[in-house]
Design an enzyme around this catalytic site. Structure first.
Site, PDB file in Angstrom:
ATOM      1  N   GLY A   1       2.516   1.946  10.798  1.00 46.95           N
ATOM      2  CA  GLY A   1       3.508   3.015  10.687  1.00 46.95           C
ATOM      3  C   GLY A   1       4.219   3.368  11.975  1.00 46.95           C
ATOM      4  O   GLY A   1       4.885   4.402  12.057  1.00 46.95           O
TER       5      GLY A   1
ATOM      6  N   GLU B   1      -6.880   4.562   7.816  1.00 44.57           N
ATOM      7  CA  GLU B   1      -6.669   5.995   7.524  1.00 44.57           C
ATOM      8  C   GLU B   1      -7.901   6.594   6.840  1.00 44.57           C
ATOM      9  O   GLU B   1      -8.200   7.778   7.019  1.00 44.57           O
ATOM     10  CB  GLU B   1      -5.387   6.160   6.681  1.00 44.57           C
ATOM     11  CG  GLU B   1      -4.149   5.940   7.542  1.00 44.57           C
ATOM     12  CD  GLU B   1      -2.928   5.419   6.820  1.00 44.57           C
ATOM     13  OE1 GLU B   1      -2.890   5.483   5.573  1.00 44.57           O
ATOM     14  OE2 GLU B   1      -2.006   4.936   7.506  1.00 44.57           O
TER      15      GLU B   1
ATOM     16  N   GLU C   1      -5.421  -5.216  10.469  1.00 46.97           N
ATOM     17  CA  GLU C   1      -4.411  -4.184  10.695  1.00 46.97           C
ATOM     18  C   GLU C   1      -4.713  -3.450  12.010  1.00 46.97           C
ATOM     19  O   GLU C   1      -5.542  -2.518  12.026  1.00 46.97           O
ATOM     20  CB  GLU C   1      -4.420  -3.170   9.556  1.00 46.97           C
ATOM     21  CG  GLU C   1      -4.109  -3.763   8.202  1.00 46.97           C
ATOM     22  CD  GLU C   1      -3.504  -2.728   7.262  1.00 46.97           C
ATOM     23  OE1 GLU C   1      -2.401  -2.970   6.787  1.00 46.97           O
ATOM     24  OE2 GLU C   1      -4.127  -1.684   7.046  1.00 46.97           O
TER      25      GLU C   1
ATOM     26  N   ASN D   1       0.867  -1.184   0.000  1.00 45.95           N
ATOM     27  CA  ASN D   1       0.000   0.000   0.000  1.00 45.95           C
ATOM     28  C   ASN D   1       0.902   1.232   0.000  1.00 45.95           C
ATOM     29  O   ASN D   1       1.482   1.569   1.036  1.00 45.95           O
ATOM     30  CB  ASN D   1      -0.895  -0.033   1.252  1.00 45.95           C
ATOM     31  CG  ASN D   1      -1.716   1.231   1.419  1.00 45.95           C
ATOM     32  OD1 ASN D   1      -1.808   2.048   0.497  1.00 45.95           O
ATOM     33  ND2 ASN D   1      -2.306   1.396   2.586  1.00 45.95           N
TER      34      ASN D   1
ATOM     35  N   SER E   1       3.340  -2.463  10.340  1.00 41.95           N
ATOM     36  CA  SER E   1       4.788  -2.505  10.619  1.00 41.95           C
ATOM     37  C   SER E   1       5.438  -3.831  10.240  1.00 41.95           C
ATOM     38  O   SER E   1       6.370  -4.286  10.917  1.00 41.95           O
ATOM     39  CB  SER E   1       5.067  -2.155  12.082  1.00 41.95           C
ATOM     40  OG  SER E   1       4.696  -0.811  12.343  1.00 41.95           O
TER      41      SER E   1
ATOM     42  N   HIS F   1      -9.511   1.072   4.819  1.00 39.80           N
ATOM     43  CA  HIS F   1      -8.234   1.249   5.526  1.00 39.80           C
ATOM     44  C   HIS F   1      -8.473   2.183   6.713  1.00 39.80           C
ATOM     45  O   HIS F   1      -9.277   3.110   6.632  1.00 39.80           O
ATOM     46  CB  HIS F   1      -7.188   1.838   4.572  1.00 39.80           C
ATOM     47  CG  HIS F   1      -5.809   1.813   5.167  1.00 39.80           C
ATOM     48  ND1 HIS F   1      -5.399   2.750   6.088  1.00 39.80           N
ATOM     49  CD2 HIS F   1      -4.775   0.959   4.999  1.00 39.80           C
ATOM     50  CE1 HIS F   1      -4.151   2.468   6.461  1.00 39.80           C
ATOM     51  NE2 HIS F   1      -3.754   1.381   5.807  1.00 39.80           N
TER      52      HIS F   1
ATOM     53  N   LYS G   1       0.059   4.250  -0.298  1.00 39.09           N
ATOM     54  CA  LYS G   1      -0.608   5.434   0.273  1.00 39.09           C
ATOM     55  C   LYS G   1      -0.368   6.658  -0.631  1.00 39.09           C
ATOM     56  O   LYS G   1      -0.314   6.508  -1.836  1.00 39.09           O
ATOM     57  CB  LYS G   1      -0.132   5.665   1.707  1.00 39.09           C
ATOM     58  CG  LYS G   1      -0.164   4.391   2.560  1.00 39.09           C
ATOM     59  CD  LYS G   1       0.031   4.678   4.013  1.00 39.09           C
ATOM     60  CE  LYS G   1       0.121   3.359   4.770  1.00 39.09           C
ATOM     61  NZ  LYS G   1       0.025   3.493   6.203  1.00 39.09           N
TER      62      LYS G   1
HETATM   63  C1  PEP Z   1      -0.823   0.047   6.113  1.00 33.41           C
HETATM   64  O1  PEP Z   1      -1.029   1.239   6.226  1.00 33.41           O
HETATM   65  O2  PEP Z   1      -1.623  -0.673   5.491  1.00 33.41           O
HETATM   66  C2  PEP Z   1       0.371  -0.504   6.736  1.00 33.41           C
HETATM   67  C3  PEP Z   1       0.389  -1.766   7.023  1.00 33.41           C
HETATM   68  O3  PEP Z   1       1.391   0.377   6.998  1.00 33.41           O
HETATM   69  P1  PEP Z   1       2.835   0.039   7.631  1.00 33.41           P
HETATM   70  O4  PEP Z   1       3.328  -1.247   7.015  1.00 33.41           O
HETATM   71  O5  PEP Z   1       3.694   1.206   7.264  1.00 33.41           O
HETATM   72  O6  PEP Z   1       2.636  -0.105   9.100  1.00 33.41           O
END
Ligand code: PEP
Length: 253
Positions: A174, A100, A168, A12, A213, A98, A14
């Site tokens: 992040g 976000e 998630e 992703n 992460s 997601h 973003k």
């Molecule tokens: C995400 O936003 O879907 C995600 C998993 O981000 P990160 O791997 O940076 O934690």
């Protein structure tokens, strides 16, 4: 779960990536083709890069996804993108719900369900994201929160081929933090049970990704857990070497 399930490692990107990112994309493409027998690799770039990446990926096994879609086919919705448009630009999937989007745009479970149904209408696989906030985990509410999101966000139209669930934990995205392997395994087993109950044999074949992460140093442990059928990767998917190092967990599978 069905033995034939092919893991998915989806990146992703973003709101990151300009045309100059083509070099990283080409690196991912080369790795995706080498790993194709073992796992599906997907890049979900900003919508501005989809068509360009689609041309660059012609003949490759690397697949493309969008990061969000509108529930409707077309209309007066300035700035929004229909699932049909993503399909037209070369996507085979779209991320919906997601955290976000749920936070920044206050998307509800019902809206996420409408977007997932739109993905199916357009012939796309819906990657539906669920996950608890830190305060919810600390209050012991994780399974109740995730269960509620699954009940409210998953469309009835789903099949093993057209629905992927991404677990998630919001506090892991992040931040460099991850749940313990036991905690990830518990939530994934719970999601598998929910999918089995709701969709029967189709649910048993649906892929459940872990996201939050994931990086080369923790991928082996996280992706080796029961009912973890791949990863949704944010930050580490922007660099071909890191993204491929994660997906290479499946090289020996
Ligand atoms: C995400 O936003 O879907 C995600 C998993 O981000 P990160 O791997 O940076 O934690």
């Amino acid at each position: 779960m069905a033995a034939s399930v092919r893991p998915l490692v989806a990146g992703n990107w973003k709101m990151n990536g300009l045309a100059a990112a083509m070099g990283e994309f080409n690196g991912i493409k080369a790795g995706a083709d080498k790993l194709a027998d073992k796992a599906e690799l997907m890049v979900c770039p900003p919508a501005t890069l989809l068509a360009q990446f689609n041309w660059a990926a012609k003949g490759s096994k690397l697949t493309l996804g969008g990061q969000d879609c509108h529930a409707k086919v077309s209309g007066a919705h300035t700035g929004d993108i229909a699932a049909e448009m993503l399909k037209d630009a070369g996507a085979s999937a779209v991320i919906v719900g997601h955290s976000e989007r749920r936070t920044d745009h206050r998307e509800t479970d019902a809206e996420v369900k409408g977007k997932a149904a739109a993905a199916h209408r357009a012939g796309l696989t819906a990657i539906v994201c669920v996950g608890e906030q830190k305060s919810q985990r600390e209050a012991g509410e994780t399974l109740a929160v995730v269960g509620g999101q699954l009940d409210g966000s998953l469309p009835d139209t789903a099949t093993a081929a057209t629905l992927v669930v991404a677990y998630e934990p919001v506090w892991a995205i992040g931040t460099g933090l991850t749940p313990t392997p036991a905690d990830v395994a518990e939530v994934h087993a719970f999601i598998r049970k929910k999918l089995d109950e709701r969709y029967g044999a189709e649910g048993n074949g649906m892929r459940i990704l872990y996201g939050g992460s994931v990086k080369p140093s923790n991928a082996k442990e996280l992706l080796g857990l029961p009912h973890v059928n791949g990863a949704l990767v944010g930050g580490a998917s922007l660099k071909a070497t890191d993204f491929l190092a994660i997906a290479e967990v499946y090289a020996g599978a």
